[in-house]
Design an enzyme around this catalytic site. Structure first.
Site, short mmCIF file in Angstrom:
data_model
loop_
_atom_site.label_atom_id
_atom_site.label_comp_id
_atom_site.label_asym_id
_atom_site.label_seq_id
_atom_site.Cartn_x
_atom_site.Cartn_y
_atom_site.Cartn_z
N ARG A 91 40.27 0.06 11.88
CA ARG A 91 41.50 0.53 12.52
C ARG A 91 42.39 1.36 11.60
NH1 ARG A 91 43.05 -4.74 16.26
NH2 ARG A 91 40.93 -5.09 17.02
N GLY A 192 23.56 6.50 20.09
CA GLY A 192 23.88 5.68 21.26
C GLY A 192 22.69 5.59 22.19
N HIS A 219 18.98 11.40 17.34
CA HIS A 219 18.09 10.30 17.71
C HIS A 219 17.30 10.76 18.93
CE1 HIS A 219 20.96 7.94 15.37
NE2 HIS A 219 20.31 6.82 15.59
N GLU A 222 13.70 6.70 20.87
CA GLU A 222 13.91 5.32 20.38
C GLU A 222 13.75 4.33 21.55
OE1 GLU A 222 17.91 4.48 19.06
OE2 GLU A 222 17.27 2.67 18.00
N ASP A 300 18.71 2.02 9.07
CA ASP A 300 19.49 2.21 10.31
C ASP A 300 20.84 1.47 10.26
OD1 ASP A 300 18.56 2.00 13.84
OD2 ASP A 300 19.85 3.38 12.76
N1 LIG Z 1 19.55 2.54 16.27
C1 LIG Z 1 20.57 3.23 16.83
N2 LIG Z 1 20.33 4.01 17.91
C2 LIG Z 1 21.32 4.72 18.47
N3 LIG Z 1 22.62 4.70 18.05
C3 LIG Z 1 22.89 3.92 17.00
C4 LIG Z 1 21.90 3.16 16.34
N4 LIG Z 1 22.47 2.48 15.32
C5 LIG Z 1 23.76 2.79 15.33
N5 LIG Z 1 24.02 3.67 16.31
C6 LIG Z 1 25.37 4.17 16.58
O1 LIG Z 1 25.79 3.49 17.76
C7 LIG Z 1 26.89 4.20 18.24
C8 LIG Z 1 26.86 4.10 19.72
C9 LIG Z 1 28.25 4.36 20.25
C10 LIG Z 1 28.20 4.51 21.73
O2 LIG Z 1 27.14 4.49 22.31
C11 LIG Z 1 29.45 4.68 22.46
C12 LIG Z 1 29.40 4.72 23.84
C13 LIG Z 1 30.61 4.86 24.54
C14 LIG Z 1 31.83 4.95 23.88
C15 LIG Z 1 31.82 4.89 22.48
C16 LIG Z 1 33.13 4.96 21.73
O3 LIG Z 1 33.10 5.04 20.48
O4 LIG Z 1 34.20 4.91 22.37
C17 LIG Z 1 30.65 4.77 21.76
C18 LIG Z 1 26.78 5.64 17.72
O5 LIG Z 1 27.89 5.86 16.91
C19 LIG Z 1 25.52 5.63 16.89
O6 LIG Z 1 25.71 6.40 15.72
ZN LIG Z 2 20.20 5.13 14.18
#
Ligand SMILES: Nc1ncnc2c1ncn2[C@@H]1O[C@H](CCC(=O)c2cccc(C(=O)O)c2)[C@@H](O)[C@H]1O
Ligand SMILES: [Zn+2]
Length: 362
Positions: A91, A192, A219, A222, A300
């Site tokens: 934050r 995401g 990505h 996956e 990751d």
């Molecule tokens: N293996 C992975 N495969 C894919 N992604 C991965 C993986 N590991 C980590 N991440 C991360 O997960 C996040 C997902 C964030 C996301 O979906 C989202 C959806 C709606 C609103 C908001 C918000 O912030 O308001 C965020 C991404 O930042 C991505 O960099």
């Molecule tokens: Zn990733």
């Protein structure tokens, strides 16, 4: 840390056990580069529990031990929910700086000389962190880490695809506006959930990022099929693919990746933890190598998946039946696929060769 396979093969012999121990020791000291690792996803249990303790409204456990259960996922969607609950803890700019510096310290402990760390600035600015203060925080940590640990960090800014074109616009603005883009930024990604988030819609944003000199590393493949990897290549001009796990279902795609030297950023334990792959022994990494694809090994979101980069190299060594030279070659794959400059690549490759020769000297 043990890997998460349900491997029921025969118990190792004494010689095999010694050889595995020796290989773990070799990996621990091996100079490495990491290309696919997430900023918030790398927050250690200590940092996460400390941040959770500051925010009583959070559902994230304040006890590092309890985090182990909290970081176990029923499916990919559940992983994203848990991931965002940790994002909610970040934050203030000081939270950002502390997290980034500690991630670099953890990398240095594993002999990571260079890492391209994926950051999702949209998620932080939309949660109220000032964009200028955010960039100053990550840049301060990057420069401190290089000075104190010798670990060189570069940034990948990624679009959280499920957040749609608003997130895409904000991410590419932060990545290309010279008044705010950070000095360490080298690449542009897309993260995401993939299901229901077709890649072609992001082409205009990747075009703007590439025109600004950033490298494309989305990505893909996956949690969806090889068509998502084709889209990442054809629509987003991907130079590397995050995961690309489903590429193994399409021999033409494997041949294309191999022919054009497009690296896969393979994260074995991640694929098990998010249920993208059922068991490690079923992971397609062997098919990738057999097809001549440039395979890199990555963690990751290491604390969330109960692993670290060294363990991922040990998992890959087991799945690919590698000795020290084979593991060193994997490390050099990551250097080759990195966006480090030529001198930087030569420096790390020389360190890998010197270390490996000394280890194997009679
Ligand atoms: N293996 C992975 N495969 C894919 N992604 C991965 C993986 N590991 C980590 N991440 C991360 O997960 C996040 C997902 C964030 C996301 O979906 C989202 C959806 C709606 C609103 C908001 C918000 O912030 O308001 C965020 C991404 O930042 C991505 O960099
Ligand atoms: Zn990733």
């Amino acid at each position: 840390m043990s890997d998460q396979s349900s491997d029921h093969s025969a118990a190792p012999t004494a010689g095999q056990a010694r050889q595995a121990r020796d290989l773990h020791a070799f990996i621990a000291g091996l100079p490495k580069a990491e290309l696919h690792v997430h900023h918030v996803g790398s927050a250690s249990p200590r940092i996460v529990s400390e941040l959770a303790a500051r925010h009583s409204d959070s559902k994230v456990p304040t006890d590092p031990e309890a985090l182990v259960d909290y970081f176990s996922f029923t499916d990919f969607a559940h992983f994203i929910d848990v991931y965002l609950s940790v994002v909610d803890l970040i934050r203030t700019p000081e939270d950002v700086r502390l997290l980034t510096y500690e991630v670099a310290r953890d990398m240095a402990r594993q002999q990571v000389r260079y890492a391209e760390l994926t950051i999702t600035p949209f998620s932080s600015t939309r949660r109220g962190i000032d964009e200028r203060a955010f960039m100053d925080a990550i840049e301060d940590a990057r420069k401190a880490a290089e000075a104190e640990f010798g670990t060189v960090l570069r940034w990948c800014f990624d679009i959280p695809g499920e957040a749609g074109l608003e997130a895409a616009e904000e991410t590419v603005r932060l990545a290309t506006d010279d008044r705010v883009r950070p000095e360490g930024l080298v690449s542009f990604g897309l993260g995401g959930p993939e299901v229901g988030v077709p890649r072609p819609q992001f082409r205009p944003y990747f075009d703007r990022a590439i025109a600004a000199g950033l490298r494309s590393v989305p990505h893909a493949g996956e949690t969806t099929g090889p068509e998502t990897v084709w889209d990442a290549l054809n629509e987003l001009r991907a130079e590397r693919i995050g995961h690309g796990t489903s590429s193994a279902q399409d021999p033409k795609l494997l041949a294309h990746l191999a022919e054009h030297g497009i690296a896969l950023e393979v994260c074995p334990t991640s694929n098990i933890a998010t249920r993208a792959v059922r068991t490690l022994d079923e992971h397609p990494i062997k098919e990738f190598v057999r097809a001549g694809v440039l395979v890199t090994i990555n963690s990751d979101d290491p604390p969330m998946f109960g692993t670290d980069l060294n363990n991922e190299y040990a998992v890959a060594a087991r799945l690919l039946d590698l000795d020290e030279r084979g593991v060193a070659d994997l490390a050099k794959n990551a250097v080759r696929a990195s966006f480090l400059d030529t001198a930087g690549k030569a420096r790390i490759n020389d360190e890998i060769d010197t270390y490996t020769s000394a280890w194997l000297a009679p």
